[in-house]
Design a protein around this motif. Sequence first.
Motif, short mmCIF file in Angstrom:
data_model
loop_
_atom_site.label_atom_id
_atom_site.label_comp_id
_atom_site.label_asym_id
_atom_site.label_seq_id
_atom_site.Cartn_x
_atom_site.Cartn_y
_atom_site.Cartn_z
N GLU A 337 -61.54 44.15 73.35
CA GLU A 337 -61.37 43.31 72.16
C GLU A 337 -60.45 42.13 72.45
O GLU A 337 -60.69 41.00 72.02
N ARG A 338 -59.36 42.41 73.18
CA ARG A 338 -58.40 41.35 73.49
C ARG A 338 -59.01 40.35 74.48
O ARG A 338 -58.87 39.14 74.32
N ARG A 341 -61.20 37.94 72.63
CA ARG A 341 -60.44 36.95 71.88
C ARG A 341 -59.80 35.93 72.81
O ARG A 341 -59.85 34.72 72.55
N GLN A 342 -59.21 36.42 73.90
CA GLN A 342 -58.50 35.49 74.79
C GLN A 342 -59.46 34.47 75.42
O GLN A 342 -59.14 33.29 75.54
N GLU A 345 -60.35 31.92 72.66
CA GLU A 345 -59.29 30.97 72.36
C GLU A 345 -59.07 30.00 73.50
O GLU A 345 -58.85 28.80 73.29
N ALA A 382 -66.34 37.49 69.35
CA ALA A 382 -65.32 36.60 68.77
C ALA A 382 -66.03 35.35 68.26
O ALA A 382 -66.90 34.81 68.96
N GLY B 85 -55.24 39.20 66.11
CA GLY B 85 -56.46 38.46 65.79
C GLY B 85 -56.29 37.01 66.24
O GLY B 85 -55.38 36.68 66.99
N VAL B 86 -57.17 36.15 65.76
CA VAL B 86 -57.06 34.72 66.07
C VAL B 86 -55.83 34.18 65.36
O VAL B 86 -55.63 34.46 64.18
N ASN B 92 -62.60 34.75 63.75
CA ASN B 92 -62.46 36.20 63.73
C ASN B 92 -62.58 36.72 65.15
O ASN B 92 -63.56 36.44 65.83
N ALA B 93 -61.62 37.48 65.56
CA ALA B 93 -61.66 38.04 66.91
C ALA B 93 -60.59 39.11 67.02
O ALA B 93 -59.66 39.17 66.20
N GLY B 94 -60.71 39.96 68.04
CA GLY B 94 -59.70 40.97 68.31
C GLY B 94 -59.48 41.88 67.12
O GLY B 94 -60.43 42.37 66.51
N GLY B 98 -62.88 40.82 64.67
CA GLY B 98 -63.71 40.77 65.88
C GLY B 98 -64.62 41.98 65.96
O GLY B 98 -64.19 43.08 66.26
#
Lengths: 405, 405
Positions: A337-338, A341-342, A345, A382, B85-86, B92-94, B98
């Motif tokens: 999940e991380r 997101r990373q 971003e 994401a 999250g973001v 939306n993420a993590g 997410g």
Amino acid sequence: MGALDECQYIVELENGVNLGDCIEPEALAIEDAVRVLLQGLGEDINREGLRKTPHRVAKALREGTRGYNQNVMDIVSGALFPEAGVESKLGNAGGAGGLVIVRDLDLFSYCESCLLPFQVKCHVGYVPSGHQVVGLSKLSRVAEVFAKRLQDPQRLANEISAALQHSIKPTGVAVVLQCSHIHFPDFQGLNVENAHSGGPVSKSWCPSEAFRKMGQSDSAMISAVSSILHSLGENPSRKELLETPARFLNWLMNFKNCNLDMKLNGFVRTNGDFTSNEDRICSELSLPFWSQCEHHLLPFHGVVHIGYYSSNRVNPVGKSLLQSIVHFYGFKLQVQERLTRQIAESVSSFLGEDVMVVVEANHTCMISRGIEKFGSSTATFAVLGRFSTDSTARTKFLQIIPNLS
Amino acid sequence: MGALDECQYIVELENGVNLGDCIEPEALAIEDAVRVLLQGLGEDINREGLRKTPHRVAKALREGTRGYNQNVMDIVSGALFPEAGVESKLGNAGGAGGLVIVRDLDLFSYCESCLLPFQVKCHVGYVPSGHQVVGLSKLSRVAEVFAKRLQDPQRLANEISAALQHSIKPTGVAVVLQCSHIHFPDFQGLNVENAHSGGPVSKSWCPSEAFRKMGQSDSAMISAVSSILHSLGENPSRKELLETPARFLNWLMNFKNCNLDMKLNGFVRTNGDFTSNEDRICSELSLPFWSQCEHHLLPFHGVVHIGYYSSNRVNPVGKSLLQSIVHFYGFKLQVQERLTRQIAESVSSFLGEDVMVVVEANHTCMISRGIEKFGSSTATFAVLGRFSTDSTARTKFLQIIPNLS
């Protein structure tokens, strides 16, 4: 029965087989060793995601190598059944010469060269003799006894067949294994030894043996891995295991915490004033990644799909840059999940705010512990900017991804 | 480590999770009930293959329904991890929005309508909220809690999603199940009720509900099945279970021991004096069969391939006769090795001594107990006459069989 309120008993479900609560000295020794490894990776062993990792790793490893404590004769002896062969005619059938094959048994094992888990598709056949057959499930159980140890494919096949021959005493036994080792990242190919120079050609199937050592490993970490081997019931001095701690660390140190953030100055795209009508979804699909689950210190790997909006006036960004970002965030102790997101971003910092990232992964921690869900896979998503508000945009990108179910 | 001699500890491996040695009163009650069922099937409960069947059935059933004793909160509570999250952008993420999907989890469950096991391919997705995610393997473990009960597919999906919603408190949860129930033999189609006459249309997915009762079941056997339901922790009076004992017996009585041998007088082929050059291999492939494993009282089913030699002067035998023979030996408490031999010997009594039989089967006892080898299958072989001495003949026949690996 209701969903939750009627559960009256509390049963420890962790790892399928309850090995006690890991209060045995061997388990504690593994936990100590894992703490040394985490610190060697530059991690804070008290951060939330890692706090129970030593405990989880100890449980998973002991469960994954429980074959050291199992006895084939116990499994087979209660499951030999009298079964007639052909009586009045020429022929072979049933308990005298009737070939029995069990196909497609999914197993996993630990590679004795590098300590990473590998998957096994196992096929076992035997020819009954002495008017007896063995319960079919025992062929699977006996195979498990030897799979749940540190192994090499040929030795695994030999041990399964020798054990069946010894315990069932059939006319013959055959074992066919199809083993898949985790691939090592391609860019390590720079370190591949020339097989024709210096020393004998390595015949090992384990990719770790093709890679030159990346430098001296920390001796405390080497000792920690040796102590894990010892705690599992292995002899770290047997010749196949001598290099295993160094090879495992060679893998593990790929995931060392570098405490750096990725800075992408110089790549920042000037955001033009194009209208949304001129935009189209660009994508870079199936970028491979490798990562290491921070909860179990086991690999997860798969592909990353990146979608973003680009006007015609902007050249699509280079694939190699996106692949670098994927590797940068993959080669850490992570959770999927991380990671997702990373990457999103980071990519959005130079490709604009409208970014969507899908990560599809196979987690060895989902197959090599009690869960053993062999075919399962995980997808995480994401969505930034327009992708978070516009379901049409999401759908459009998802439709581009091949074989996404 | 050597194959056998170095195993120092004796570990009970039966059924993966050790439920003690089934000395609990519930286990003994199940064993008693199974003895009633075996006697109702006309079996000698002391014959070798059945002697330990009550014990095996009790273990398998308790293992297969262990979800009644498991608690979702226990599984999830230690596995919620903080995950950002973001932060600085729209999206939306993590741990906040997410989407996470785990696909292709293989499960099995027991049908509450007929007590037969069914296979489940489970896909679980959730949208994390509150800046926390759950360990990926817990989605599988929670699904198992509800799969390991007597179930109906819709209720299973509802319970999994409700439990995840309640324990993880995410933004949303979705569960998709693909369930396959064992097919019932086609020839029972004669008994299928007309869905448009008499009573409401049955909407159950379980094929047992489409079959009219085959007559009054033995009341001792009905009570025995009810007592099994009770011993598993179920309430036999809840409305979905009221007919379950009768439906299970409706299935089980297909496998009643008829104590008859198949006599095939009148079909005996006069063995001509044709030479082997004139012969050719005839075959009847993929004849379906159903049987019931006498070790675990669980179905195994698949296809039978029959090969035999025939001169040009002999008409190939009718498929329906061979199918009858397959059914005759299938509809008993069986083991696959014996089934294979019996079919071969029976067929050879009128098709001549040169007969080869291959039985390919899936055993629900290989998936629905601790072993859980979902994709595995079993092949058994009987070779009579020329097929037992001539490897070319064997190879020729094996090459005719489609998809035999």
